[in-house]
Design an enzyme around this catalytic site. Sequence first.
Site, PDB file in Angstrom:
ATOM      1  CG  ASP A  13      58.482  57.166  34.602  1.00 55.09           C
ATOM      2  OD1 ASP A  13      58.550  56.275  35.466  1.00 55.09           O
ATOM      3  OD2 ASP A  13      59.324  57.310  33.691  1.00 55.09           O
ATOM      4  CE  LYS A  16      53.010  52.976  36.476  1.00 57.62           C
ATOM      5  NZ  LYS A  16      53.748  54.002  35.709  1.00 57.62           N
ATOM      6  CG  ASN A  38      60.862  47.130  34.104  1.00 56.28           C
ATOM      7  OD1 ASN A  38      60.348  46.688  35.126  1.00 56.28           O
ATOM      8  ND2 ASN A  38      60.378  46.875  32.901  1.00 56.28           N
ATOM      9  N   GLY A  40      59.880  52.236  38.591  1.00 65.78           N
ATOM     10  CA  GLY A  40      60.352  53.091  39.679  1.00 65.78           C
ATOM     11  C   GLY A  40      59.161  53.909  40.137  1.00 65.78           C
ATOM     12  CG  HIS A  41      55.877  52.403  40.871  1.00 65.86           C
ATOM     13  ND1 HIS A  41      54.986  51.377  40.917  1.00 65.86           N
ATOM     14  CD2 HIS A  41      56.217  52.540  39.569  1.00 65.86           C
ATOM     15  CE1 HIS A  41      54.794  50.912  39.693  1.00 65.86           C
ATOM     16  NE2 HIS A  41      55.543  51.590  38.851  1.00 65.86           N
ATOM     17  CB  THR A  42      58.269  58.598  43.354  1.00 67.80           C
ATOM     18  OG1 THR A  42      59.159  58.268  42.297  1.00 67.80           O
ATOM     19  CG2 THR A  42      58.959  59.477  44.370  1.00 67.80           C
ATOM     20  CD  GLN A 223      57.170  48.367  33.389  1.00 73.29           C
ATOM     21  OE1 GLN A 223      56.481  47.364  33.502  1.00 73.29           O
ATOM     22  NE2 GLN A 223      58.108  48.660  34.243  1.00 73.29           N
ATOM     23  CE  LYS A 330      55.478  65.335  37.889  1.00 70.19           C
ATOM     24  NZ  LYS A 330      56.732  64.598  37.674  1.00 70.19           N
ATOM     25  N   GLY A 414      50.669  68.015  43.339  1.00 69.32           N
ATOM     26  CA  GLY A 414      51.971  67.970  43.996  1.00 69.32           C
ATOM     27  C   GLY A 414      52.314  66.525  44.307  1.00 69.32           C
TER      28      GLY A 414
END
Length: 424
Positions: A13, A16, A38, A40-42, A223, A330, A414
């Site tokens: 998380d 990536k 498994n 979860g890429h945003t 991951q 971030k 951001g």
Amino acid sequence: MPSKVIVGAQWGDEGKGKIIDILASQADLVVRSQGGSNAGHTIVVDNETYKLHLIPSGILYPNTLCIIGNGVVVDPKTLLQEIEMLKSRNIFNAQLKIDARAHVVMPYHVVLDELSEIARGKSEIGTTKRGIGPCYMDKAERSGIRMCDFINKDIFEQKVREIISNKNQIIEKVYGGRPLDPDAIIEEYTGYGKLLAKYVSDTTIDIYNAIKEDKNVVFEGAQGTLLDLDVGTYPYVTSSHPISGGVCVGAGIGPTLIDECIGIAKAYTTRVGKGPFPTELHGEIGDRIRTAGSEYGTTTGRPRRCGWFDAVIVRYSVRINGLTSLAINKLDVLSGLEKIKICTAYKLDGKIISEFPADLNDLSRCVPVYEEFEGFHGDISNIKKYEDLPENAKKYLEAIERECGCKISAIGVGPERTQSIDKY
Ligand code: GDP
Ligand code: IMO
Ligand code: MG
């Protein structure tokens, strides 16, 4: 742009998806090589959010071929839902291929993932319950079903009938669960096989040819390094190899074909699931980071555990992955804190250690040694140039470079595609 491997340098998380989407604008191929749904890429583009679990994060570009490589474990139902989600948003352009050797996540894998977690009780791993571990177990045990078998109706039926009685015995007799109906599985999954057949081929050829033709290839890690089955915080890991070395096996290429390895990290640390986490913050600052960074799992919605940046971990990732640069995401989330800290070493039984320990017993006794920095303030989310960042933010980033022994190539301020600063 040569061939680039993108890996998570922490516990997953790290953002990536966002970095891969940015790199994909110039990529011919984006390739996933391990893990499954498994992940979860945003990706955020013009306030639109896309959450991808199996489809590579290059899919928003019509000319980029997205490949699900041989090392991925594919849940056909999730994949079809993802294709439908993209189609409904007018994104899906059919530039997708799935390797014929990739293994299929079957319903009994998901059931066994859930039941084995319940049976572990307090020692649960905290998996995503997507059937990942049981699917890789079958692959290693040589009883898995590959995409090439899956899309062949007769072979698929024969394999399911062979496998199911053994799985049902484990479900019923070991875990006290309810057995699965092979006829229902065969019917439902044969339908999925028909829909997915057109995407299935030998993708190792596409990848090799693209690299030989000097095309731009991005390998998308899922991951993170500390979730690697070998070098991660075992047993609190996933069942694949999210490190750069895993790309060779999971995409079917040789190491000489990789030019760059970029590690993605957050400006702090998070983890979901169980296991030791030396810099974890339990009080107000941890809550503040969780809220400011929206630190809730993309796949499971679980709150992520938050802590200070741990340079021992990222230094370890630099070494294990042979990183050529780091992207730090971030940074904006830390704005407004009076003080910020970097863990530079651990104290273990009175001794200072600078390397990440293999033994979880040792790791759980490690006390972080911190270097403290003055915080930075104000909204940095619109800054486009490194020079324009607040001085204290630059000092913090330079300390990360120094402590991790690796240059920073990009800084995230951001979630949007546009909110990334190139450092070099
Ligand atoms: P991945 O699994 O590594 O792709 O990361 P996730 O998508 O699970 O989690 C990263 C989250 O942080 C997502 O919600 C991103 O939209 C968001 N994100 C990525 N980079 C930045 C950044 O620089 N700043 C902020 N505020 N959010 C970011
Ligand atoms: P992305 O690609 C963060 C964690 C789970 C659990 C452990 C094992 O979005 O960074 P599994 O279901 O894989 O058997 O669970 O690994 N985990 C992740 N944590 N990001 C991920 O993916 C993860 N994929 C698995 O929370 O601790
Ligand atoms: Mg994620």
